[in-house]
Motif scaffolding. Structure first.
Motif, PDB file in Angstrom:
ATOM      1  N   LEU A 509       9.399 -12.926  10.552  1.00 24.85           N
ATOM      2  CA  LEU A 509      10.140 -13.887   9.749  1.00 24.85           C
ATOM      3  C   LEU A 509      11.157 -13.146   8.894  1.00 24.85           C
ATOM      4  CD1 LEU A 509      10.536 -16.750   8.451  1.00 24.85           C
ATOM      5  CD2 LEU A 509       8.762 -16.089   6.808  1.00 24.85           C
ATOM      6  N   VAL A 510      12.368 -13.693   8.831  1.00 26.19           N
ATOM      7  CA  VAL A 510      13.408 -13.216   7.913  1.00 26.19           C
ATOM      8  C   VAL A 510      13.921 -14.436   7.162  1.00 26.19           C
ATOM      9  CG1 VAL A 510      15.681 -12.149   7.701  1.00 26.19           C
ATOM     10  CG2 VAL A 510      14.066 -11.294   9.407  1.00 26.19           C
ATOM     11  N   THR A 511      13.870 -14.402   5.829  1.00 23.19           N
ATOM     12  CA  THR A 511      14.271 -15.580   5.059  1.00 23.19           C
ATOM     13  C   THR A 511      14.755 -15.200   3.675  1.00 23.19           C
ATOM     14  OG1 THR A 511      13.542 -17.730   4.193  1.00 23.19           O
ATOM     15  CG2 THR A 511      11.918 -15.963   4.215  1.00 23.19           C
ATOM     16  N   SER A 519       1.283 -13.943   1.546  1.00 19.68           N
ATOM     17  CA  SER A 519       1.893 -13.381   2.758  1.00 19.68           C
ATOM     18  C   SER A 519       0.810 -12.690   3.568  1.00 19.68           C
ATOM     19  CB  SER A 519       2.980 -12.382   2.377  1.00 19.68           C
ATOM     20  OG  SER A 519       3.980 -12.991   1.597  1.00 19.68           O
ATOM     21  N   GLY A 520       0.786 -12.981   4.854  1.00 21.29           N
ATOM     22  CA  GLY A 520      -0.347 -12.516   5.649  1.00 21.29           C
ATOM     23  C   GLY A 520       0.018 -11.546   6.738  1.00 21.29           C
ATOM     24  N   LYS A 521      -0.564 -11.758   7.914  1.00 17.80           N
ATOM     25  CA  LYS A 521      -0.563 -10.743   8.970  1.00 17.80           C
ATOM     26  C   LYS A 521       0.741 -10.676   9.750  1.00 17.80           C
ATOM     27  CE  LYS A 521      -2.697 -14.021  12.187  1.00 17.80           C
ATOM     28  NZ  LYS A 521      -3.908 -14.344  12.968  1.00 17.80           N
ATOM     29  N   VAL A 522       1.619 -11.673   9.608  1.00 22.77           N
ATOM     30  CA  VAL A 522       2.897 -11.683  10.327  1.00 22.77           C
ATOM     31  C   VAL A 522       3.935 -10.935   9.503  1.00 22.77           C
ATOM     32  CG1 VAL A 522       4.749 -13.129  11.240  1.00 22.77           C
ATOM     33  CG2 VAL A 522       2.363 -13.862  11.461  1.00 22.77           C
ATOM     34  N   PRO A 523       4.662  -9.974  10.088  1.00 15.89           N
ATOM     35  CA  PRO A 523       5.688  -9.269   9.317  1.00 15.89           C
ATOM     36  C   PRO A 523       6.749 -10.245   8.824  1.00 15.89           C
ATOM     37  CG  PRO A 523       5.827  -8.716  11.662  1.00 15.89           C
ATOM     38  CD  PRO A 523       4.566  -9.487  11.474  1.00 15.89           C
ATOM     39  N   ALA A 524       7.021 -10.218   7.513  1.00 14.23           N
ATOM     40  CA  ALA A 524       7.926 -11.188   6.909  1.00 14.23           C
ATOM     41  C   ALA A 524       8.855 -10.483   5.937  1.00 14.23           C
ATOM     42  CB  ALA A 524       7.136 -12.285   6.196  1.00 14.23           C
ATOM     43  N   ALA A 525      10.150 -10.469   6.254  1.00 11.81           N
ATOM     44  CA  ALA A 525      11.179  -9.956   5.346  1.00 11.81           C
ATOM     45  C   ALA A 525      11.661 -11.138   4.521  1.00 11.81           C
ATOM     46  CB  ALA A 525      12.318  -9.334   6.134  1.00 11.81           C
ATOM     47  N   ILE A 526      11.266 -11.162   3.266  1.00 13.21           N
ATOM     48  CA  ILE A 526      11.496 -12.329   2.414  1.00 13.21           C
ATOM     49  C   ILE A 526      12.390 -11.954   1.235  1.00 13.21           C
ATOM     50  CG2 ILE A 526       9.325 -13.404   3.094  1.00 13.21           C
ATOM     51  CD1 ILE A 526       8.066 -12.391   0.545  1.00 13.21           C
ATOM     52  N   HIS A 527      12.797 -12.981   0.472  1.00 20.54           N
ATOM     53  CA  HIS A 527      13.673 -12.783  -0.691  1.00 20.54           C
ATOM     54  C   HIS A 527      14.989 -12.130  -0.278  1.00 20.54           C
ATOM     55  CE1 HIS A 527       9.731 -12.158  -3.294  1.00 20.54           C
ATOM     56  NE2 HIS A 527       9.717 -13.273  -2.574  1.00 20.54           N
ATOM     57  N   VAL A 528      15.445 -12.351   0.961  1.00 21.04           N
ATOM     58  CA  VAL A 528      16.677 -11.704   1.414  1.00 21.04           C
ATOM     59  C   VAL A 528      17.825 -12.054   0.461  1.00 21.04           C
ATOM     60  CG1 VAL A 528      18.416 -11.599   3.234  1.00 21.04           C
ATOM     61  CG2 VAL A 528      15.979 -11.643   3.834  1.00 21.04           C
ATOM     62  N   THR A 529      18.509 -11.035   0.004  1.00 21.88           N
ATOM     63  CA  THR A 529      19.621 -11.224  -0.928  1.00 21.88           C
ATOM     64  C   THR A 529      20.775 -10.341  -0.503  1.00 21.88           C
ATOM     65  OG1 THR A 529      20.222 -11.261  -3.286  1.00 21.88           O
ATOM     66  CG2 THR A 529      18.767  -9.489  -2.585  1.00 21.88           C
ATOM     67  N   PRO A 530      22.024 -10.789  -0.570  1.00 16.25           N
ATOM     68  CA  PRO A 530      22.462 -12.105  -1.038  1.00 16.25           C
ATOM     69  C   PRO A 530      21.958 -13.230  -0.127  1.00 16.25           C
ATOM     70  CG  PRO A 530      24.309 -10.554  -0.924  1.00 16.25           C
ATOM     71  CD  PRO A 530      23.163  -9.922  -0.212  1.00 16.25           C
TER      72      PRO A 530
END
Length: 607
Positions: A509-511, A519-530
């Motif tokens: 996930l990218v968001t 946040s769990g077992k799936v790699p998640a790139a979060i808080h993407v800024t800008p």
């Protein structure tokens, strides 16, 4: 020790960067301290209004001006399990204050909303900004200038960060944070997660899902997984804002009540009318903030605190950055495995040695600043303890256990679960992002796959139900940032992506939204800024673009030629559906004023 030298270097870097803003803050603190804390500045009419409803003895005490008055800021409501226990705390605090020769008044209440209730609902779009509302509400409560110290009753997600911001905004007052504690253990979190996945796949019905959820969330106290709420409690203790050993004692127990009474008396004793004046704005400094970040890494804590800690630090004139957080992650080992980065819950963590064991291991490893000031006095070493109930009903403290009660839950420093912390900053042509690595298996920390772009989590869930996602992909969920719709948590994606990963697909996930401490077992790139709405590159990703998320090397890239990416335009989408209903229209100003995620996502000018 190399780690200790690195931590001291990062702390000094923060100190130098913050010198002007911190000096300005402390000058204002000193000016406020010289103009308050005695009620002599209040007119007789002011004072009469301030104690009109007090008991006769409290009125007499406050009229004399030499008795400390304790302000209570409470987040009590009886809908949320974590805050329901606070119903009885004001009475207990008032009794303890009188025993100590002081007075206590409820200065004000603050709202407390639960992301667990609002997940996937319109109300979730108020969640992040509720932190700022809480800070503002607490400031109103303390604005009457009636108080010599304050205690803050709060536990969950945005509540504690908001209360800390308020406390630091009234930094001339001593502040003690009083928790309510976690609920007792129910259905194990991993079993609950399995039922959620079965429901997402249509293999069980709503009745079975609700039964599992109710067995997990079953009574008063904080949810037992290690999300933002319990990360808050860890932070308050390791930063010295709790009394030692207070964080993870269950509510409605004699020890919990004894800790509350003790915290009340301690708050009165560190007012300017006592001999140990400890204004919170001086107590919390760069070392305290670094200790909080170290604790976050060592426990694999909530990703939300990569936002909150920046806003909290800024309230004290301290400029913390994501780079500081990332650099600290490289030298702080992971010592705790609590769901979602393990099978245990916070009660198991506490039973294994809890905060006392953790703090001792980090101190002995040279990873914490020991020479800080806390609400308990000088130095952090007194927090390396275990709190118990004495025969007289008061709190007694013993040294933290020499060995962990369960090394699968809480590891000694030499046997760390991994050599680096549980959070990492990603950088690349998509901007900056946060990933929680502690719950992601090493073989899943590098994902390269085609992008599938969605403008809401509901759109992804609909695609899943339609059977369109049985493949390798990186889900790009955009227009979820602070300015777009208040940066809601997208926790509803956890189950769906988890199902696809369990089927053998490579997914990530990218968001520019949030994914929380859950946040769990799936790699998640979060808080993407800008964020996308601010023209961020996440808004330029198209279906089929190859995206590479590399949590080992800390990179986040869309594999598109630089010139081609620069030439793309972020699409204009209709966000009016996020602007009205469930109070969202009242938060339009917050969305407009919000800073970037890496600046604290604050709607007021502290970051």
């Amino acid at each position: 020790m190399a780690a200790k030298r690195e931590i001291e270097a990062i702390t000094e870097r923060i100190r130098e960067r913050s010198r002007v803003s911190r000096d300005t803050y402390l000058e204002r603190l000193d000016a406020a301290a010289g103009n308050t804390a005695s009620r002599a500045v209040l007119s007789c009419g002011n004072l009469a209004h301030g104690f009109a409803a007090c008991a006769r003895s409290d009125k007499s005490a406050l009229a004399g001006d030499r008795v400390p008055n304790l302000g209570i800021i409470t987040s009590y409501n009886d809908m949320l399990s974590a805050h329901q226990p606070f119903e009885t705390f004001p009475t207990l605090i008032k009794e303890a204050a009188r025993e100590a020769g002081g007075v206590a008044q409820v200065a004000g209440g603050v709202p407390a909303m639960c992301d667990g209730v609002t997940q996937g609902q319109p109300g979730m779009e108020l969640s992040l900004f509720s932190r700022d509302v809480i800070a503002l509400s607490a400031a109103v409560g303390l604005s009457h200038n009636m108080f010599d110290a304050a205690v803050f009753l709060g536990v969950c997600d945005k509540i504690v960060p908001g209360l800390v911001i308020a406390a630091l905004s009234f930094g001339h007052l001593p502040a003690v944070f009083i928790p309510a504690g976690p609920m007792t253990s129910g259905l194990p979190n991993d079993e609950k997660a399995k039922v959620r996945q079965l429901y997402a796949e249509g293999k069980v019905g709503r009745a079975e899902l609700l039964a599992a959820e109710s067995k997990s969330y079953h009574g008063p106290g904080t949810c037992t997984f290690y999300g933002t709420a319990n990360s808050n409690q860890m932070l308050m203790e390791i930063m010295g804002l709790h009394t030692p050993g207070a964080s993870f004692v269950n509510p409605n127990t004699p020890l919990r009540d004894a800790l509350t009474r003790e915290a009340t008396k301690r708050a009165l004793s560190i007012s300017s009318l006592g001999n140990d004046y400890t204004p919170v704005g001086r107590m919390i400094d760069e070392r305290s903030i670094v200790n909080g970040v170290v604790g976050l890494h060592a426990t694999g804590g909530s990703t939300n605190h990569t936002i909150h800690l920046i806003a909290m630090a800024a309230a004290a004139g301290i400029a913390l950055t994501w780079q500081d957080i990332s650099d600290l992650s490289e030298v702080v080992p992971l010592l705790a495995r609590v769901y979602p980065n393990g099978l245990a819950d916070v009660n198991h963590f506490h039973a294994a040695g809890g905060m006392g064991f953790l703090i001792r291991e980090l101190l002995d490893g040279g990873l914490l600043h020991e020479d800080v000031r806390t609400v308990w006095g000088e130095g952090l070493r007194p927090y390396a303890i275990e709190a118990k109930l004495g025969p007289d009903g008061n709190v007694v403290r013993e040294a933290a256990p020499a060995v962990s009660g369960d090394e699968k839950v809480l590891a000694p420093y030499p046997k760390a679960f991994q050599p680096t912390g549980g959070l990492k900053v990603l950088t690349g042509n998509l901007g900056h992002a946060i990933i929680k690595t502690s719950a992601v298996k090493p073989e899943r920390r590098v994902i390269e796959a085609p992008a599938l772009v969605f403008d809401s989590q509901q759109a992804l869930n609909d695609a899943f139900k339609a059977g369109d996602l049985d493949r390798d992909f990186v889900a790009v969920i955009r227009f979820q940032g602070p300015k777009a719709n208040g940066m809601p948590e997208l926790h509803k994606l956890t189950t769906v992506l988890g199902v696809l990963q369990d089927r053998g697909h490579k997914v990530a996930l990218v968001t520019d939204g949030r994914m929380s401490g859950a946040s769990g077992k799936v790699p998640a790139a979060i808080h993407v800024t800008p964020e996308a709405l601010a023209g961020g590159a996440i808004g330029k990703v198209r279906d089929g673009d190859m995206v590479r998320l590399d949590a080992e090397n800390g990179t986040l890239e869309v594999i598109v030629p630089t010139e081609q990416l620069a030439a793309r335009k972020v699409p204009a989408i209709d966000l009016t559906g996020n602007e009205y209903g469930f109070g969202r229209e009242l938060f339009a100003g917050f969305r407009q004023l919000a800073t970037r995620a890496d600046q604290g996502a604050a709607a007021f000018g502290i970051a």
